[in-house]
Scaffold this motif. Sequence first.
Motif, PDB file in Angstrom:
ATOM      1  N   GLU A 155     -12.401   2.998  -7.225  1.00  0.00           N
ATOM      2  CA  GLU A 155     -12.263   2.077  -6.094  1.00  0.00           C
ATOM      3  C   GLU A 155     -11.026   1.195  -6.261  1.00  0.00           C
ATOM      4  O   GLU A 155     -10.312   0.909  -5.292  1.00  0.00           O
ATOM      5  CB  GLU A 155     -13.521   1.216  -5.958  1.00  0.00           C
ATOM      6  CG  GLU A 155     -13.517   0.356  -4.691  1.00  0.00           C
ATOM      7  CD  GLU A 155     -14.832  -0.355  -4.448  1.00  0.00           C
ATOM      8  OE1 GLU A 155     -14.885  -1.176  -3.532  1.00  0.00           O
ATOM      9  OE2 GLU A 155     -15.799  -0.079  -5.182  1.00  0.00           O
ATOM     10  N   LYS A 156     -10.782   0.779  -7.505  1.00  0.00           N
ATOM     11  CA  LYS A 156      -9.592  -0.028  -7.781  1.00  0.00           C
ATOM     12  C   LYS A 156      -8.323   0.777  -7.499  1.00  0.00           C
ATOM     13  O   LYS A 156      -7.352   0.260  -6.948  1.00  0.00           O
ATOM     14  CB  LYS A 156      -9.605  -0.495  -9.238  1.00  0.00           C
ATOM     15  CG  LYS A 156     -10.746  -1.439  -9.569  1.00  0.00           C
ATOM     16  CD  LYS A 156     -10.790  -1.730 -11.058  1.00  0.00           C
ATOM     17  CE  LYS A 156     -12.015  -2.571 -11.419  1.00  0.00           C
ATOM     18  NZ  LYS A 156     -12.135  -2.770 -12.881  1.00  0.00           N
ATOM     19  N   ILE A 157      -8.347   2.054  -7.890  1.00  0.00           N
ATOM     20  CA  ILE A 157      -7.184   2.917  -7.651  1.00  0.00           C
ATOM     21  C   ILE A 157      -6.929   3.071  -6.155  1.00  0.00           C
ATOM     22  O   ILE A 157      -5.785   2.983  -5.694  1.00  0.00           O
ATOM     23  CB  ILE A 157      -7.406   4.294  -8.311  1.00  0.00           C
ATOM     24  CG1 ILE A 157      -7.253   4.163  -9.828  1.00  0.00           C
ATOM     25  CG2 ILE A 157      -6.428   5.335  -7.766  1.00  0.00           C
ATOM     26  CD1 ILE A 157      -7.594   5.404 -10.594  1.00  0.00           C
ATOM     27  N   ALA A 158      -7.988   3.287  -5.382  1.00  0.00           N
ATOM     28  CA  ALA A 158      -7.829   3.416  -3.925  1.00  0.00           C
ATOM     29  C   ALA A 158      -7.222   2.146  -3.329  1.00  0.00           C
ATOM     30  O   ALA A 158      -6.353   2.207  -2.451  1.00  0.00           O
ATOM     31  CB  ALA A 158      -9.182   3.715  -3.280  1.00  0.00           C
ATOM     32  N   GLY A 159      -7.675   0.993  -3.840  1.00  0.00           N
ATOM     33  CA  GLY A 159      -7.134  -0.276  -3.350  1.00  0.00           C
ATOM     34  C   GLY A 159      -5.671  -0.464  -3.702  1.00  0.00           C
ATOM     35  O   GLY A 159      -4.872  -0.932  -2.875  1.00  0.00           O
ATOM     36  N   ILE A 160      -5.299  -0.074  -4.934  1.00  0.00           N
ATOM     37  CA  ILE A 160      -3.905  -0.217  -5.356  1.00  0.00           C
ATOM     38  C   ILE A 160      -3.002   0.719  -4.553  1.00  0.00           C
ATOM     39  O   ILE A 160      -1.894   0.346  -4.157  1.00  0.00           O
ATOM     40  CB  ILE A 160      -3.775   0.064  -6.868  1.00  0.00           C
ATOM     41  CG1 ILE A 160      -4.427  -1.056  -7.667  1.00  0.00           C
ATOM     42  CG2 ILE A 160      -2.308   0.191  -7.271  1.00  0.00           C
ATOM     43  CD1 ILE A 160      -4.449  -0.818  -9.161  1.00  0.00           C
ATOM     44  N   ILE A 161      -3.480   1.939  -4.287  1.00  0.00           N
ATOM     45  CA  ILE A 161      -2.689   2.862  -3.466  1.00  0.00           C
ATOM     46  C   ILE A 161      -2.424   2.253  -2.092  1.00  0.00           C
ATOM     47  O   ILE A 161      -1.294   2.300  -1.578  1.00  0.00           O
ATOM     48  CB  ILE A 161      -3.421   4.214  -3.314  1.00  0.00           C
ATOM     49  CG1 ILE A 161      -3.456   4.958  -4.645  1.00  0.00           C
ATOM     50  CG2 ILE A 161      -2.730   5.077  -2.246  1.00  0.00           C
ATOM     51  CD1 ILE A 161      -4.286   6.228  -4.606  1.00  0.00           C
ATOM     52  N   LYS A 162      -3.463   1.674  -1.498  1.00  0.00           N
ATOM     53  CA  LYS A 162      -3.314   1.064  -0.171  1.00  0.00           C
ATOM     54  C   LYS A 162      -2.277  -0.061  -0.200  1.00  0.00           C
ATOM     55  O   LYS A 162      -1.447  -0.182   0.705  1.00  0.00           O
ATOM     56  CB  LYS A 162      -4.668   0.513   0.286  1.00  0.00           C
ATOM     57  CG  LYS A 162      -4.672   0.017   1.723  1.00  0.00           C
ATOM     58  CD  LYS A 162      -6.084  -0.379   2.142  1.00  0.00           C
ATOM     59  CE  LYS A 162      -6.102  -0.869   3.593  1.00  0.00           C
ATOM     60  NZ  LYS A 162      -7.475  -1.260   4.019  1.00  0.00           N
ATOM     61  N   GLU A 163      -2.309  -0.876  -1.264  1.00  0.00           N
ATOM     62  CA  GLU A 163      -1.331  -1.961  -1.393  1.00  0.00           C
ATOM     63  C   GLU A 163       0.071  -1.417  -1.625  1.00  0.00           C
ATOM     64  O   GLU A 163       1.061  -1.927  -1.079  1.00  0.00           O
ATOM     65  CB  GLU A 163      -1.727  -2.886  -2.542  1.00  0.00           C
ATOM     66  CG  GLU A 163      -2.991  -3.693  -2.289  1.00  0.00           C
ATOM     67  CD  GLU A 163      -3.309  -4.618  -3.453  1.00  0.00           C
ATOM     68  OE1 GLU A 163      -2.568  -5.598  -3.647  1.00  0.00           O
ATOM     69  OE2 GLU A 163      -4.282  -4.341  -4.190  1.00  0.00           O
ATOM     70  N   MET A 164       0.171  -0.363  -2.444  1.00  0.00           N
ATOM     71  CA  MET A 164       1.483   0.193  -2.784  1.00  0.00           C
ATOM     72  C   MET A 164       2.147   0.876  -1.594  1.00  0.00           C
ATOM     73  O   MET A 164       3.375   0.991  -1.554  1.00  0.00           O
ATOM     74  CB  MET A 164       1.341   1.200  -3.937  1.00  0.00           C
ATOM     75  CG  MET A 164       1.168   0.562  -5.303  1.00  0.00           C
ATOM     76  SD  MET A 164       1.084   1.822  -6.618  1.00  0.00           S
ATOM     77  CE  MET A 164       1.245   0.767  -8.083  1.00  0.00           C
ATOM     78  N   MET A 165       1.342   1.317  -0.632  1.00  0.00           N
ATOM     79  CA  MET A 165       1.910   1.998   0.530  1.00  0.00           C
ATOM     80  C   MET A 165       2.837   1.084   1.336  1.00  0.00           C
ATOM     81  O   MET A 165       3.715   1.562   2.044  1.00  0.00           O
ATOM     82  CB  MET A 165       0.794   2.527   1.427  1.00  0.00           C
ATOM     83  CG  MET A 165       0.016   3.707   0.844  1.00  0.00           C
ATOM     84  SD  MET A 165       1.051   5.127   0.447  1.00  0.00           S
ATOM     85  CE  MET A 165       1.563   5.618   2.103  1.00  0.00           C
ATOM     86  N   TYR A 166       2.646  -0.236   1.198  1.00  0.00           N
ATOM     87  CA  TYR A 166       3.551  -1.179   1.865  1.00  0.00           C
ATOM     88  C   TYR A 166       4.932  -1.183   1.204  1.00  0.00           C
ATOM     89  O   TYR A 166       5.904  -1.673   1.784  1.00  0.00           O
ATOM     90  CB  TYR A 166       2.969  -2.593   1.845  1.00  0.00           C
ATOM     91  CG  TYR A 166       1.757  -2.769   2.740  1.00  0.00           C
ATOM     92  CD1 TYR A 166       1.900  -2.919   4.119  1.00  0.00           C
ATOM     93  CD2 TYR A 166       0.476  -2.774   2.209  1.00  0.00           C
ATOM     94  CE1 TYR A 166       0.798  -3.080   4.948  1.00  0.00           C
ATOM     95  CE2 TYR A 166      -0.641  -2.938   3.030  1.00  0.00           C
ATOM     96  CZ  TYR A 166      -0.472  -3.077   4.388  1.00  0.00           C
ATOM     97  OH  TYR A 166      -1.565  -3.227   5.209  1.00  0.00           O
TER      98      TYR A 166
END
Length: 221
Positions: A159-170
């Motif tokens: 879940e943390k990885i999914a959240g970091i990916i979402k943030e990194m997409m910016y």
Amino acid sequence: MLSEKIKNAIEDFLSKYGEKAFIVLKTAYNISRDPNIDHRLGDFSYKHLVYKLAETGIAYNPANLLKVMEKNYGIIEKSYASKNQTWWRFSDIDAVREVLEKSISPETDGDPRIKLLVIKYRSLEPWNLLSILRRLALKERLNEVDKEVFRKLAFNDLEKIAGIIKEMMYYEEVFSNEIKLLNEILELAELVAGKLEKAYASSPVNTVARSIEVSWRNDHT
């Protein structure tokens, strides 16, 4: 100071020997952090290293680079040797980690949001997670220890990885390599989860449960 001396040696080694040196060092470090490997004889063995390199499609012999790391730079030291196996320990594993993280991390350009994402990314030790999932994905059948390792990873890290990916997409242009690696972790996790589902579907317990369900439906129609 030992750590600074080793860090300088690692940087010189990577600078001189390039991508192959980076991959061998990174793979050896990942092995040293793998909780499913018995490290009583050292941080990594030659057999483990060759196997892990082959897992990622790399077929070259790391023997020469290991010799250079040990004899020329003092990055590793032999901790055990027999006719069948050879193990090494890192002279300063924290120095190895710092140099590797520096090598794979993007430039922050002073942006505190990017710095925070780099910190989050490093804290997950993604190379270690990738190594664990690759091992599980290659297994035909997962034992109970494997399943428990995967459950902990799924509930604590994915879940943390999914959240970091979402943030990194910016900041996709900055974190393109990191996003690719994290997505590979999720893809491997999905593959392992599929193994669990397939194993359950074919298990005797589930077969009996389905028979009972079918019998109940026949009796009530």
